[in-house]
Each structure stands twice: as C-alpha cells, then as structure tokens.
Design a protein around this motif. Structure first.
Motif, PDB file in Angstrom:
ATOM      1  N   LYS A 142      15.717  39.642  85.973  1.00  0.00           N
ATOM      2  CA  LYS A 142      15.179  40.365  87.120  1.00  0.00           C
ATOM      3  C   LYS A 142      14.985  41.846  86.785  1.00  0.00           C
ATOM      4  N   LEU A 143      15.965  42.397  86.118  1.00  0.00           N
ATOM      5  CA  LEU A 143      15.902  43.810  85.728  1.00  0.00           C
ATOM      6  C   LEU A 143      14.689  44.063  84.823  1.00  0.00           C
ATOM      7  N   GLU A 144      14.530  43.193  83.830  1.00  0.00           N
ATOM      8  CA  GLU A 144      13.415  43.385  82.900  1.00  0.00           C
ATOM      9  C   GLU A 144      12.069  43.155  83.585  1.00  0.00           C
ATOM     10  N   THR A 145      12.063  42.246  84.554  1.00  0.00           N
ATOM     11  CA  THR A 145      10.823  42.040  85.311  1.00  0.00           C
ATOM     12  C   THR A 145      10.443  43.320  86.056  1.00  0.00           C
ATOM     13  N   SER A 146      11.443  43.990  86.617  1.00  0.00           N
ATOM     14  CA  SER A 146      11.156  45.249  87.307  1.00  0.00           C
ATOM     15  C   SER A 146      10.560  46.272  86.341  1.00  0.00           C
ATOM     16  N   VAL A 147      11.116  46.322  85.134  1.00  0.00           N
ATOM     17  CA  VAL A 147      10.594  47.275  84.140  1.00  0.00           C
ATOM     18  C   VAL A 147       9.143  46.920  83.793  1.00  0.00           C
ATOM     19  N   ARG A 148       8.878  45.629  83.669  1.00  0.00           N
ATOM     20  CA  ARG A 148       7.503  45.210  83.347  1.00  0.00           C
ATOM     21  C   ARG A 148       6.544  45.575  84.485  1.00  0.00           C
ATOM     22  N   HIS A 149       6.987  45.371  85.717  1.00  0.00           N
ATOM     23  CA  HIS A 149       6.132  45.757  86.854  1.00  0.00           C
ATOM     24  C   HIS A 149       5.877  47.257  86.856  1.00  0.00           C
ATOM     25  N   MET A 150       6.934  48.007  86.560  1.00  0.00           N
ATOM     26  CA  MET A 150       6.782  49.454  86.489  1.00  0.00           C
ATOM     27  C   MET A 150       5.757  49.810  85.412  1.00  0.00           C
ATOM     28  N   GLY A 151       5.847  49.125  84.285  1.00  0.00           N
ATOM     29  CA  GLY A 151       4.897  49.345  83.191  1.00  0.00           C
ATOM     30  C   GLY A 151       3.467  49.099  83.645  1.00  0.00           C
ATOM     31  N   LYS A 152       3.293  48.005  84.378  1.00  0.00           N
ATOM     32  CA  LYS A 152       1.948  47.677  84.895  1.00  0.00           C
ATOM     33  C   LYS A 152       1.394  48.819  85.748  1.00  0.00           C
ATOM     34  N   GLN A 153       2.245  49.337  86.619  1.00  0.00           N
ATOM     35  CA  GLN A 153       1.828  50.441  87.495  1.00  0.00           C
ATOM     36  C   GLN A 153       1.411  51.662  86.687  1.00  0.00           C
ATOM     37  N   VAL A 154       2.219  51.968  85.697  1.00  0.00           N
ATOM     38  CA  VAL A 154       1.949  53.151  84.877  1.00  0.00           C
ATOM     39  C   VAL A 154       0.622  52.975  84.133  1.00  0.00           C
ATOM     40  N   ALA A 214      12.485  52.667  81.463  1.00  0.00           N
ATOM     41  CA  ALA A 214      12.081  53.150  82.791  1.00  0.00           C
ATOM     42  C   ALA A 214      11.950  54.667  82.787  1.00  0.00           C
ATOM     43  N   SER A 215      12.873  55.322  82.070  1.00  0.00           N
ATOM     44  CA  SER A 215      12.824  56.779  82.037  1.00  0.00           C
ATOM     45  C   SER A 215      11.588  57.286  81.284  1.00  0.00           C
ATOM     46  N   ASP A 216      11.237  56.650  80.177  1.00  0.00           N
ATOM     47  CA  ASP A 216      10.016  57.057  79.464  1.00  0.00           C
ATOM     48  C   ASP A 216       8.763  56.716  80.273  1.00  0.00           C
ATOM     49  N   LEU A 217       8.784  55.558  80.927  1.00  0.00           N
ATOM     50  CA  LEU A 217       7.621  55.192  81.750  1.00  0.00           C
ATOM     51  C   LEU A 217       7.411  56.212  82.866  1.00  0.00           C
ATOM     52  N   GLU A 218       8.513  56.674  83.417  1.00  0.00           N
ATOM     53  CA  GLU A 218       8.403  57.650  84.502  1.00  0.00           C
ATOM     54  C   GLU A 218       7.706  58.914  84.010  1.00  0.00           C
ATOM     55  N   ARG A 219       8.082  59.337  82.805  1.00  0.00           N
ATOM     56  CA  ARG A 219       7.436  60.521  82.224  1.00  0.00           C
ATOM     57  C   ARG A 219       5.958  60.272  81.958  1.00  0.00           C
ATOM     58  N   ILE A 226       5.925  55.001  91.275  1.00  0.00           N
ATOM     59  CA  ILE A 226       6.545  54.884  89.951  1.00  0.00           C
ATOM     60  C   ILE A 226       7.942  55.494  89.944  1.00  0.00           C
ATOM     61  N   ASN A 227       8.071  56.628  90.600  1.00  0.00           N
ATOM     62  CA  ASN A 227       9.402  57.238  90.692  1.00  0.00           C
ATOM     63  C   ASN A 227      10.383  56.300  91.396  1.00  0.00           C
ATOM     64  N   ASN A 228       9.915  55.642  92.437  1.00  0.00           N
ATOM     65  CA  ASN A 228      10.789  54.702  93.145  1.00  0.00           C
ATOM     66  C   ASN A 228      11.207  53.536  92.266  1.00  0.00           C
ATOM     67  N   TYR A 229      10.265  53.093  91.425  1.00  0.00           N
ATOM     68  CA  TYR A 229      10.607  52.027  90.483  1.00  0.00           C
ATOM     69  C   TYR A 229      11.784  52.449  89.610  1.00  0.00           C
ATOM     70  N   GLU A 230      11.709  53.671  89.110  1.00  0.00           N
ATOM     71  CA  GLU A 230      12.783  54.110  88.209  1.00  0.00           C
ATOM     72  C   GLU A 230      14.129  54.141  88.935  1.00  0.00           C
ATOM     73  N   THR A 231      14.121  54.688  90.140  1.00  0.00           N
ATOM     74  CA  THR A 231      15.363  54.736  90.914  1.00  0.00           C
ATOM     75  C   THR A 231      15.926  53.327  91.108  1.00  0.00           C
ATOM     76  N   ASN A 232      15.042  52.427  91.469  1.00  0.00           N
ATOM     77  CA  ASN A 232      15.468  51.056  91.719  1.00  0.00           C
ATOM     78  C   ASN A 232      16.019  50.385  90.451  1.00  0.00           C
ATOM     79  N   ILE A 233      15.361  50.620  89.334  1.00  0.00           N
ATOM     80  CA  ILE A 233      15.829  50.034  88.066  1.00  0.00           C
ATOM     81  C   ILE A 233      17.198  50.592  87.710  1.00  0.00           C
ATOM     82  N   ASN A 234      17.378  51.884  87.893  1.00  0.00           N
ATOM     83  CA  ASN A 234      18.690  52.467  87.607  1.00  0.00           C
ATOM     84  C   ASN A 234      19.773  51.871  88.501  1.00  0.00           C
TER      85      ASN A 234
END
Ligand code: ATP
Ligand code: MG
Lengths: 252, 216
Positions: B10-22, B86-91, B51-59
């Motif tokens: 689930k965690l990695e899926t969130s990171v992948r979704h965040m990646g898609k957004q970025v 997530a932190s690099d994606l946020e940047r 995207i910022n919310n994604y990072e918060t949620n992943i953390n």
C-alpha cells in the motif's frame, strides 16, 4: 583486536543416531553478546550446552570436533568439567532458585568451592546481587526464602548466582521467556552492563530481543549455522534468504 | 500474505501514485512550453498542493508501519526508500510549479516564449526519464536504476548548449536571459533529484548506498 573466547571447529553432536549439530564452525568473541536464533529444534540449546559440557550429563551423546576456549580444547577428556562449569555459568529459561534463603542461594556455590569466611561470603553476596541489579530490591530481606520473589527477581537471582561463581562466560537459554515486559527489559539492560566483564551467549525466540541485546547473531537451522554476522548485518541486510525469511516471520 | 506485506504494498502504491502526479505536472509544463496557456499554468501551480499532501500522507503511513509492524531487513528498506522517494518527488513537483509560475509571468513576452518553445524537447526528456524511473521502482529493476542516470548526463549537456545559445543570441534583454537560464536550471535540478531516486532504488534492491555523482 577482539579476543576470541570460543573457537569452534567442525563440531558435530549426536543424540544416539540423531545428529543434532552438523559441522559447526564459529568464533565467539570475548566481551560481546552473541545471540543464537532459529526455529524450535534446530540445536540452539544443544550448542549452548556444549560450551560447558552440560550435554555430558545426557545419555548416549557423542561429540566430535573442537571447541577451543582461550585456546584450550574443552572437549578433551582431560578437562575438569566442574572447573569448566564454574568458568562457564548458565541461566535457564525458567528461573530455578533453590528452596532456601536469598542469601544462601548466592552463597551456595562459593561454599561448595570451600569458601567459609562469613565476611568474604557477605561481600560476595552483596556484589553479586548488585551486579544483577537486585541488591536494592532485596537487601532488607536476604534471609527470606527465594521462592517468594517475583519471576523477574528470581531470574535476576539466578544471574546473581551465576555471577557469584566468578565466571568468564554466561550462557542464557531463553532467559526472559517466562517474564513480563518490565522484568524482560531489566534483564536486557543487565546483559548490556554485564558484557563489559563477561562473554555472553543468549538463546532467544524474540527477534527484537536479539537485535536489542546482542552484538553478533548466529542463525541456526536443522543443526547447522546458516549465517553468522554482526547483529546489525543480520537484521539489516542478511546474506542468506533463509535468514531473512526467518527474521521477518515468513519462514516455512 | 503478511499484514506487513499488505501495508508495504500500500505504501509503495502511494509512492507510485505520487510519481504519476508529478509526471503529469511535468507533462503539463512541457505543454506550456509549447503552447502557453494561462489557465493550464494556474492549474499546475494549484496542483502542487496535491503532491505535498501525498508526501505528508506517505510519511504518516511509513511512521505507522515502523511503529506498529517493526520492519527489518528488506522490509525496512522498503519503508525508508518510500520516504526518500516521496521527498525527492516533492522537490521535483516544486520545480514544475516554478516552471508554471515562470510561464504565467512571461506570457506576454514573445521572445522568451519562443525560446521556451525550443526548449520543450529538453523538458520532454525529463518526462521520459521520470517515467523510466517510476517503472524501475515498480518492477524493482536495479539494472535500469543503474542505467537511467546516463540520461541525466545527456540532459545536462543539452541544457549547457541551450544556455550558451540563449546568451550568445542576446535574446531579449538581460533579465529575460537570466530568467531563462534559471528556468533551465530547474530542469537540471529536477533531473538531479531523479538521479537520487535511482540511488534509492539501488539501495532498495541491494542494500548498498550508491552515489552516481562519484562515478566519473
Ligand atoms: N536429550 C535428547 N535426546 C535426544 N534428542 C534430543 C535431546 N535433546 C534435544 N534433542 C533433539 O535435538 C534437536 C535439537 O534440540 P535443541 O533442544 O538443541 O533445540 P533448540 O534449538 O534449543 O529448540 P527450542 O527452540 O525448542 O528450545 C531436536 O531435534 C531435539 O529433539
Ligand atoms: Mg532450546
């Protein structure tokens, strides 16, 4: 340079026809805590008992290979096992105090060794109880029966009893499996302090305990040592797939 | 399947979704370079919040997994790597936002817009690189993670060339030239963070800390 306390070479052990330890090779370092982990029946307790020849007491046990303790082979016939067991003390899973006073529990071993002087014994009892972090709990009731202590106190009493023999090594076979988390934590803290003076080997089924208390970890499986490394390496990046499966609870 | 496995998935899926957004954000930037569009630029700036919310949620997920499930070995690396990616994606997402800001600001400046259009193929390269990286993360493909940083080197070279052209041609005024070259830098920085993600993937797969900067 770290000193090697036990240098085990090609160690095999048989209970009758059943081979319980298969060609073990391992170097146990002095003043470190070594954890032995592995599934039930893999030979952890058996191995522990070879280090003070407690298996000699079991019928039909045959052992071959070498265990050098400070360079001397302790499997040799010439070894005085009584003396060896003084140097290599043991603490068991279930606290097993003698049904006598707290004081006598500690003084028992030294008395058997011929120490009679009351003052010497008093000092030994006090220093052993202090070393086992039990002195403050019991200093006012040294003459009370040890059976009335809590489980955690009883286990520390057993550690104090081992310490009173002035050992070099302390073997612990699942020493906290019968204790609550607070008593467990006390024993773990104690192990951390004791390792400055003693070499400690601990068998445990708790991966968290192994990672908290030990410096090195050996993973046993079916009588073999599959992997032996620093605890940090074993728990962060084990080399063997079986080790990783076991420590992460995906075994079998 | 262990509970831990489910949680890590689930965690990695969130990171992948965040990646898609970025990636979507950077695709939109590419579009903006080609065809300036005020409302799309506004949308990109606005979406950065997601995207910022994604990072918060992943953390938060990662902390809960550590506290409750005590991962070790590969499991622990999966959690750590999720946090790091997530932190690099946020940047990288932040840089998309500043690109969009730049477009909004220069919509009425045809000289700048023209150069921007010419630079869109570099931005396209960045998008491809990000897509490759997220694919390597998904498939835990360490070979790809080792290869992708060469794309960063190429991109860096293209940017260098471009900066020279901008300065040499003496486009518009000095301020515009300066703005443009700092915009190119945001592409370069995005690509640097993308290389960081490759390092995290290597760590995930191999348990070693690899530094692509030290290669040459
Ligand atoms: N006295 C004995 N006679 C015969 N077989 C024995 C004896 N003691 C142990 N064994 C066998 O030797 C193997 C290793 O036993 P051991 O007690 O060393 O395992 P262990 O790793 O300590 O297991 P546990 O985690 O359950 O304490 C087991 O298969 C066990 O059945
Ligand atoms: Mg046992």
């Amino acid at each position: 340079m770290e000193e090697i306390k036990f240098d085990v070479k090609n160690l095999n052990l048989f209970y009758g026809d059943f081979q319980a330890l298969k060609n073990l090779n391992i170097e146990i370092k002095a003043n470190r805590v070594t954890a032995l982990i592995g599934p039930s029946g893999c030979g952890k307790s058996t191995f522990l008992r070879t280090l003070n020849r407690m298996n000699d007491l079991v019928d039909g046990v045959k052992t071959n290979g070498e265990i050098r303790m400070d360079g001397k082979n302790i499997l040799s016939d010439k070894v005085n096992t009584i003396e060896l067991r003084t140097k290599v003390g043991m603490v068991f899973q279930k606290p097993n105090p003698f049904p006598m006073s707290i004081y006598d529990n500690i003084a028992y071993g030294p008395r058997c060794q011929g120490i009679k002087d009351k003052k010497v014994l008093d000092e030994l009892v006090e220093s052993s109880l202090k070393a086992a972090a039990l002195w403050d709990d019991v200093k006012d009731r040294l003459n009370k029966n040890a059976m009335g202590m809590s489980g955690g106190q009883q286990q520390r009493l057993c550690i104090a009893r081992a310490i009173a023999m002035k050992p070099e090594v302390i073997l612990m076979d699942e020493p906290t499996s019968a204790l609550d988390p607070i008593a467990t934590q006390k024993i773990e803290e104690l192990i951390d302090v004791l390792k400055k003076e003693y070499t400690i080997l601990i068998v445990t089924h708790s991966m968290q305990q192994a990672s908290r208390v030990s410096d090195d970890t050996a993973f046993f499986l079916l009588g073999e040592i599959v992997e032996f490394d620093t605890t940090l390496n074993i728990f962060s990046n084990p080399k063997n797939k079986k080790t990783e499966e076991y420590i992460t609870g995906r075994f079998g | 399947m262990l509970k831990l496995d489910r949680k890590l998935e689930k965690l990695e899926t969130s990171v992948r979704h965040m990646g898609k957004q970025v990636i979507e954000q950077h695709k939109n930037c590419e579009r903006l370079f080609e065809q300036p569009d005020r409302s799309l630029a506004r949308q990109v700036r606005h979406n950065d919040e997601i995207i910022n919310n994604y990072e918060t949620n992943i953390n938060e997920q990662a902390i809960a997994d550590i506290v409750l499930l005590r991962p070790i070995a590969t499991d622990l690396r999966r959690v750590i790597v999720a946090i790091k990616i997530a932190s690099d994606l946020e940047r990288i997402g932040d840089y998309a936002k500043s690109m969009a800001k730049f477009v909004s600001k220069n919509l009425d400046n045809p000289a700048t817009m023209k150069i921007l259009k010419e630079a869109s193929f570099i931005q396209h390269r960045l998008v491809i690189m990000l897509e490759d990286i997220m694919e390597a993360y998904k498939t835990k493909d360490v070979t790809k993670a080792y290869e992708i940083p060469t794309q960063d080197k190429e991109l860096e070279a293209l940017l260098q060339d471009f900066r020279k052209i901008v300065i040499k041609n003496n486009v518009a005024d000095l301020e515009d030239a300066f703005n443009l070259s700092s915009l190119y830098r945001t592409i370069g920085r995005s690509s640097d963070h993308a290389v960081n993600i490759c390092e995290h993937i290597v760590y995930l797969c191999k348990g070693i800390q690899y530094d692509f900067d030290k290669e040459d």
